[in-house]
Write a protein that holds these residues in place. Structure first.
Motif: not given
Length: 237
Positions: A194-205
């Motif tokens: 989880g160290t590199c986890t960030v939020g996503v505002l738009e787009g499909t993951i």
């Protein structure tokens, strides 16, 4: 040290496979990103292919702690079961070598409530074992070698500046950002810490982690291994 030479791999296996007797290597201090609790009543170690390398020291450690455990080792053929002797000795004979996945249907029957399932191997193998363990409600600890899904390039947009960059196939978002001078802290590199986890505002993951809960998977991404399923993804950084 166990190394499987993969001519199409992205790691250092091919380079290591060309070493000759007497060559000298410089290595960094040993580390361990595969942390397993020591308070479980029983452990089921599941190794797929070269994923056995992490299970050998884990089995030896559990044996020293006099813990109850068993080992399931999956290979394409019995002749490929490297380190089987070490696992047989460490487990006190509780090693089973499999050449198919039929065992996934029954290997967790009649196990104690506080059983821990430890998995390492290719993604397809891990998915099969993970699904079986998850269905039984056991705690699962895993380390894998990334996704079997072919990579394709995609664009990343940084919400704070509007900057846009392309992440090529075979390169992580974290590395692509690093090339642009944007430091992303990475620890495990496999989406388990989880160290590199960030939020996503738009787009499909295209999630390739083993960390995020279902409620987070539509708005967070692990930059070390996950990718975009859409042409463009906007990150909250």
């Amino acid at each position: 040290m166990g190394v499987k030479i993969d001519l199409s791999g992205t790691g250092g296996s091919l380079e290591l496979g060309t070493l000759s007797l007497g060559d000298t290597l410089t290595v960094s201090r040993l580390g361990n990103n595969y942390l397993v609790p020591e308070d479980r009543s029983h452990y089921v170690l599941c190794a797929g292919g070269i994923g056995v390398t992490v299970m050998v020291p884990l089995a030896q450690h559990l044996a020293k702690l006099q813990k109850s455990f068993e080992v399931h080792y999956s290979v394409k053929s019995v002749s490929e079961a490297v380190f089987a002797d070490e696992l047989e000795e460490a487990s006190g004979g509780k090693l089973t070598v499999h050449t198919n996945r039929d065992w996934c249907d029954t290997f967790l029957d009649a196990k104690p409530e506080k059983t821990a399932i430890c998995i390492c191997g290719p993604r397809g193998y891990m998915d099969a074992v993970y699904d079986a363990a998850h269905l039984k409600g056991f705690d699962i600890y895993s380390e894998d070698f990334g996704s079997d899904t072919p990579d394709r390039p995609f664009d990343v947009v940084l919400a704070s500046s509007g900057a846009k960059l392309t992440v090529p196939a075979g390169e992580s978002i974290a590395r692509a950002l690093g090339r642009r001078g944007i430091d992303v802290p990475v620890s495990c590199g496999y989406g388990i810490c989880g160290t590199c986890t960030v939020g996503v505002l738009e787009g499909t993951i295209d999630h390739r982690d083993r960390l995020l809960a279902d409620g987070d998977r539509d708005r967070k991404i692990t930059l070390c291994c996950s990718r975009a399923a859409s042409e463009t993804i906007t990150l909250d950084i």
